[in-house]
Each structure stands twice: as C-alpha cells, then as structure tokens.
Write an enzyme that holds these catalytic residues in place. Structure first.
Site, mmCIF file in Angstrom:
data_model
loop_
_atom_site.group_PDB
_atom_site.id
_atom_site.type_symbol
_atom_site.label_atom_id
_atom_site.label_comp_id
_atom_site.label_asym_id
_atom_site.label_seq_id
_atom_site.Cartn_x
_atom_site.Cartn_y
_atom_site.Cartn_z
ATOM 1 N N GLU A 53 0.838 -1.203 0.000
ATOM 2 C CA GLU A 53 0.000 0.000 0.000
ATOM 3 C C GLU A 53 0.876 1.257 0.000
ATOM 4 O O GLU A 53 1.817 1.375 0.792
ATOM 5 C CB GLU A 53 -0.875 -0.041 1.253
ATOM 6 N N LYS A 122 -8.999 2.568 -2.120
ATOM 7 C CA LYS A 122 -9.268 1.902 -0.847
ATOM 8 C C LYS A 122 -10.663 2.270 -0.361
ATOM 9 O O LYS A 122 -11.057 3.438 -0.397
ATOM 10 C CB LYS A 122 -8.218 2.315 0.177
ATOM 11 N N CYS A 177 -5.457 -3.092 2.377
ATOM 12 C CA CYS A 177 -5.233 -3.146 3.825
ATOM 13 C C CYS A 177 -6.505 -3.291 4.659
ATOM 14 O O CYS A 177 -7.031 -4.375 4.811
ATOM 15 C CB CYS A 177 -4.427 -1.922 4.268
#
Length: 694
Positions: A53, A122, A177
């Site tokens: 990330e 994300k 994540c």
C-alpha cells in the site's frame, strides 16, 4: 500450445508478493526498488505481482501526502512503471496516492504490458488509534467517477473492478489493507462475482500479536471466499517515528497457507507461490452455499465491471514450484498426521460403537487374516467394546486359512487375537473350498493345479458365508475390513468379506492411511508392548490377498503388481473423486510429486517399499489402469455397507460423497490422457522446482 510440463497448462498461476525496501517520501528510490523486484518476478515468470500500500510514496508520511511535489513525482513514477512493464511478463499491482476530481485516494494501480488496466481506491479508511487516514484520503465508496485520466489515457476507476486475464485464464480483484479487517470485505462480493485471486496491498504496522491476526484474516478470507488470497505489507524503510514495520507477506489458498515471508528483513524481499485455480473452481462447483450467497447478494455482485485483457502464457516451459503431498490422505507434517490419526481412529470407534448400540447387539464377528485391513478393523472393534463397557470377549474373531495363507500371516493373526484378548477361533476353509470346486466341476476339484478367478473367489466367498452365519449364531454383527483404496480400484470380490458386512469402519480409509493408523495405535500406549510388536510385524508384511499358493522360492501374490502401487493409486483416487481433475493434470501433479523422489525428505516411519521414484511412463500406465478399474467397478460401490466418513478426502459411499452410475464409461478420461506425453524421460525444458513436497 499445450505444454504438459508447464504449470500454466494445468490451471496453476504463479503469484508473487513483494516487500520493497523504501525511503520515506523518496519516490525515485521506491520506484527503483519496485522495478528491481518486478524484474525478478519476470525472470521467475510470475503472472501477478503484488506490492505494498502506497509503496511508491511510502505509507507513514502523514501530511506529506498532500504535497504537490510528492504527488507529481508519484505520477511520474507510475508512468515509469507502465513503461517498464512493456517488456515484463507479470501484471504489476502497485500502491500510490492519486488525485482524482479534486480528491486524494489511496489506490492500487494495475499495470500490464505498457498499459494501466485499472485503478482501485481503498474503501475503508482506518481512523482510530495510530491511524488517521481520513485526514488525507477519500473512501473509494465515495467515488464520483467510474473513469480517471491517467498518463494521457482514460482508465477504469472504482472498487467494482474485476480483472480477467485471457490466455492465463484468471480473474482477480484488488483491495487495500483495512478492507480485509472489516466485517464484510469488498473481496467477499468480488469472489461471488467471479474473482478467484484476491489481492491485498497493505502497509500494516507491526505490534505484538498482529502477525497472527493477519494470518487469521487472510486465511479465513481465502476459505470463506473459496479463493486464493495474496497479501503484501510495508517493510523496511518506512518511518519509525511512532510505528514499526515487519514486511509481512503471505499467500493462502482455500484456507491453506502456501507461503509466508520472513519478517523484519533489512532488504527488499519477494515470495511466490503457484496457486491452483482449478482447485478453486472445483470447490465452487461443489459448494452450493457459495452460489446461494451470490444470489442473496445479487445486487452487489451485479455491480462489478469485468475488465478483460490479453495475457498469453509464457513461451518457455515453467516448472511447478509448489509442494505436492505425495500422500494426499496422509499429511507430511508429523503433528497434523498425529491429529488426523487421532480423529480418524476415534471416528471409526465411535461409529462402530453407535452401530452396535443401535442394532441392540453386544457382539461383533470379524475375520482376521493377519493383513493390514483386518488388523485395524479388529483393533477398532476391541476399542469399541472398551468404550461401551463390554468385554473384548464379545469380539468373535476367526482366522480362516486357505490355500495361499502364508505361515507369517497365519502366525500374526493368532498372535494378534490372543494379545487383544478376543474370543479367537480357527476355521480351515480348504476342505469346504475343495468340495465346492468339485461340486461345480472345477479342475482343482479333480486334483489339477488351476488357480483362476473361480479358485480365488470360492475361498473369499466361503469366508464371508461363515462370518454371516457365525453372526447369526453369536447374535452379533459382521464387522467389515475392506478399505477405500480397494473400493476405488474395485479390488474386492462382490458380495464377500472385503466388500460386504453389516458395518465397515474402514470403508473410507485409504490403504496409505491405514498403515499410519496402525502405527498410531502401536505408539499410543493403549496397547501392550507385545501387541505393538505384532502390529509392526504386520506392517512389514507385503500386501497380498493370499488366495493362490506361494510360487517358487515362496513368492506370494503381490497386490500392487496387479493394481499398481497404492501410493500412486491413492493419489489418483483423491484427485479424481475429491477434486474432479482431468487425467493430464493428475499425471502432471503426480510427476512433480514423485519423479525426483530421491531428492525428497521422507518421514522416518514410511515403509521402505514406498520410498521410490516413479517415471512419467509409470505414472501414465497406472493411471490408465486406475481409470479403467474405477469406472467398471462402480457397481460394487453402489452396494457398499454403512460406515463413517473419515476424511475431507471423501468416501465412495453411494449415500455420501460419490454418486455415480454403475454403467459409466472411462472413454472420455482415457481419451484425455493423450495429453500426457508417452515419450520416456523428462522434457529438456523442465526445470526442477525450488521447493519439494515431503
């Protein structure tokens, strides 16, 4: 072009997870480390490479994320990744902050062959404890556009993207994540929409116990989503102002850990694993709940956009780099094997004990030959009596020597019955067999040495006749002894002892597992030292039906010379019935597991007779025999007695895992075998795998 020796010909796909060393907000340095790993993955012919990330900018840089100079440099870095990818084989998935419509997103950039395939933002931004992402980023759930202008091209943008490779034949999804830490990860819906590989670009600082939490999350997500899960987190070089980083990367498949990185490395690292996409597809075919969930989540699932792209397999042959269990019913890990044996043994005991209670009988009748199967069935029967609080004298055990019974098995049968304290007796079947053969006009009844199938089955049938009538006499039930391997091969005479009984605790236990179950009992402390010694003597006896008198120099019938090595045939049985693999894939996996066996590490308690290599020619030969026997003997499996399912490898009960017509033909499977090379030796393009199975 089909290349038998290449993993990409058999629905395997190589995936790499990368942890580049970074420098805080040094996009040029981070780019260089990323491209070094990309080149490494290109050499190993990885199809998909996952980076951490915000890997191009660094993750823990706080308000520097809002600096134009940095964001401009990151975009230039993305352009250089795209340009470099023109000459690289893998799909590269890199993390970067990206400005879109006046907003800043934490994104994954998916790149292949000089093109950005898509950009995934994300969804879930952590804003608790040490995390403060909402200060800088906008959630991917709040996108106002489905496309973004990047490097002069219009590319798909959103959390609803599925990337479908044509040629390699793989569909994957990307999340970032925190997305996997929430109650319903985006990848759950992506899997329902068709994604087989779920990719996670993570930063994830390390605290005590967090690595185990990641393992649980990624492993369980791969199991629930019936998928592979590739996870890569930030490592050395990230800011340690308030946090620390361990560079954790791992790849899972259906809950199974395939590989994990060593953590706290000081330099860039890469791990890779060959995921079995065919296994994932087969599991989804069988798992009704997966399809039902997709229907329940239909609205969410239908929102996904599938982005097809050309991705031809490499021209060179890519050898499989994956540990293949040589004995799929017997795990190579000693601790797992002990657990499996404990469970299998107790399942058998519980099943038989319950059946005795349900039948309102306290007596069991069993034939004891001195071979593996009847030995273990006798042990189970004794233990069932112990569990029910009954005397072992309630087990009526009979040894019934015939024309081929050897002194060794006869002696071991008697030694075992006495050591276990059962009611033991002997019935010599030779006179009755001779009479029956004479009655039907068989040459043996006239004194001729004709040892045909009739000669063999008269003996087998008589033993069963005696056992069932003895069960009537003792008001008991006949305990079966035949095992799963024999049922799979049809190596059992219809309606007799290895096929028919009142209850068979061995029915879903493979021959390779039964040997370990006997060792487990011998080492458990539940039997005397004398009994343990007898069990080891039985384990060292060659597997034989002992229906024909020993030949010259005492040579007995060797079962495996007729039906093939049980090591290979159990392998074939597992992958045909449990996973439905085509014969060429089964042969490819068997060859990878067995052809260089001398290089492998073997469990210390493995019989010496099974410590050998098998060439592709041998694998092909025994697989063809297995297919013919398996299909033509289905009628025997359609009439098997009750018995408990033992392992996830399945059973062949017509009431359980395997339901098939008795008149099925093996022709399609035998035709598919033509994809297996007939030439002797190895392909010159084949490279030996770096890791080997145990």
């Amino acid at each position: 072009m089909f290349d038998f020796y290449s993993l990409y010909s058999h629905e395997f796909v190589r995936v790499a997870c990368c942890v580049p060393r970074t420098r805080v907000a040094d996009a040029a340095y981070n780019l260089a480390e990323t491209l070094k790993l990309a080149a490494q993955g290109d050499k190993t012919r990885a199809a998909v490479m996952v980076f951490p990330e915000l890997g191009l900018s660094s993750y823990a840089i706080e308000d520097l994320l809002l600096q134009d100079a940095l964001l401009d440099e990151v975009e230039r870095s993305i352009a250089k990744v795209v340009e470099a990818s023109r000459k690289l084989f893998p799909v590269l998935i890199v993390g970067a902050p990206l400005r879109v419509s006046g907003r800043l997103y934490n994104t994954a950039i998916v790149v292949h062959r000089g093109k950005v395939l898509g950009v995934v933002p994300k969804t879930y931004l952590p804003n608790y404890r040490e995390f403060y992402e909402k200060r800088h980023f906008i959630s991917g759930a709040n996108t106002i556009t489905r496309e973004v202008e990047l490097l002069g091209e219009t590319v798909p943008f959103g959390t609803d993207l599925l990337f479908k490779a044509a040629g390699i034949d793989l569909t994957f999804h990307v999340e970032i994540c925190e997305d996997v830490w929430v109650a319903i990860p985006p990848s759950s819906h992506a899997a329902l929409a068709g994604a087989e590989l779920l990719v996670n670009l993570s930063a994830s600082n390390i605290t005590i116990g967090k690595a185990e939490a990641r393992r649980l999350l990624c492993g369980s997500q791969s199991m629930r989503a019936v998928a592979a899960y590739a996870y890569s987190a930030a490592g050395p070089g990230e800011s340690t102002t308030d946090l620390a980083w361990d560079g954790h990367a791992a790849i899972y498949e259906l809950g199974d850990p395939l590989i994990e990185s060593s953590r706290f490395e000081k330099d860039s690292t890469m791990i890779q694993a060959d995921i079995d996409v065919g296994r994932i597809r087969q599991e989804r075919l069988r798992y009704n709940g997966f399809a039902d969930c997709a229907l329940q989540e239909k609205e969410r699932v239908e929102r996904f956009r599938t982005l097809p792209f050309a991705f031809d397999p490499p021209a060179d042959s890519v050898a499989l780099d994956r540990a293949i269990e040589r004995f799929p019913y017997v795990p190579s890990d000693p601790a797992k094997l002990r657990d499996n044996c404990y469970e299998a043994y107790n399942i058998q005991v519980q099943g038989l004990a319950q059946r005795l209670q349900s039948n309102r009988t306290e007596n069991a009748v069993i034939g004891v030959s001195g071979g593996l199967d009847s030995t273990h069935a006798l042990i189970v029967a004794c233990r069932a009596m112990d569990r029910l609080g009954l005397s072992r004298k309630n087990v009526f055990a009979y040894t019934m020597p015939g024309f081929g019974t050897s002194d060794q098995t006869y002696r071991n049968a008697w030694r075992l019955m006495k050591a276990l304290g059962v009611t033991a007796a002997e019935i010599d079947i030779k006179p009755a067999a001779t009479q029956m053969l004479a009655d039907i006009g068989h040459p043996f009844g006239k004194g001729e040495k004709v040892y045909d199938i009739t000669f063999e089955n008269v003996q087998a049938g008589l033993r069963t006749d005696y056992l069932f009538r003895l069960a009537n006499q003792q008001r008991g039930m006949v305990v079966g002894t035949g095992d799963l391997s024999e049922l799979g091969l049809g190596w059992c005479t219809y309606g007799v002892g290895d096929h028919m009984s009142h209850y068979n605790p061995n029915g879903s236990v493979s021959k390779t597992l039964i040997q370990h179950l006997i060792r487990f009992v011998a080492a458990s402390g539940d039997v005397s030292r004398e009994t343990a010694d007898i069990l080891h003597d039985i384990l060292n006896t060659e597997i034989s039906p002992e229906l024909i008198p020993a030949g010259e120099k005492g040579v007995v019938q060797a079962t495996e010379s007729f039906v093939g090595p049980y090591a290979l045939q159990d392998f074939n049985l597992f992958y045909l019935t449990r996973l439905g693999y085509r014969p060429s894939k089964i042969a490819f996996m068997a060859w990878n597991a067995w052809h260089d066996i001398e290089k492998g590490a073997w469990p210390a308690n493995l019989p010496e007779g099974t410590r050998r290599a098998y060439t592709l020619e041998e694998i092909r030969k025994w697989l063809a025999l297995f297919l013919r026997r398996f299909f033509t003997n289905q009628f025997k499996r359609s009439a098997v007695p009750n018995g408990p399912k033992i392992s996830s490898g399945g059973s062949l009960s017509p009431r359980g895992d395997w339901r098939a017509p008795s008149d099925g033909s093996p022709d399609i499977w035998l035709e598919e075998m033509k994809a297996i090379p007939e030439a002797k030796g190895e392909s010159k393009a084949t490279r030996k795998p770096k890791t080997r199975s145990k």
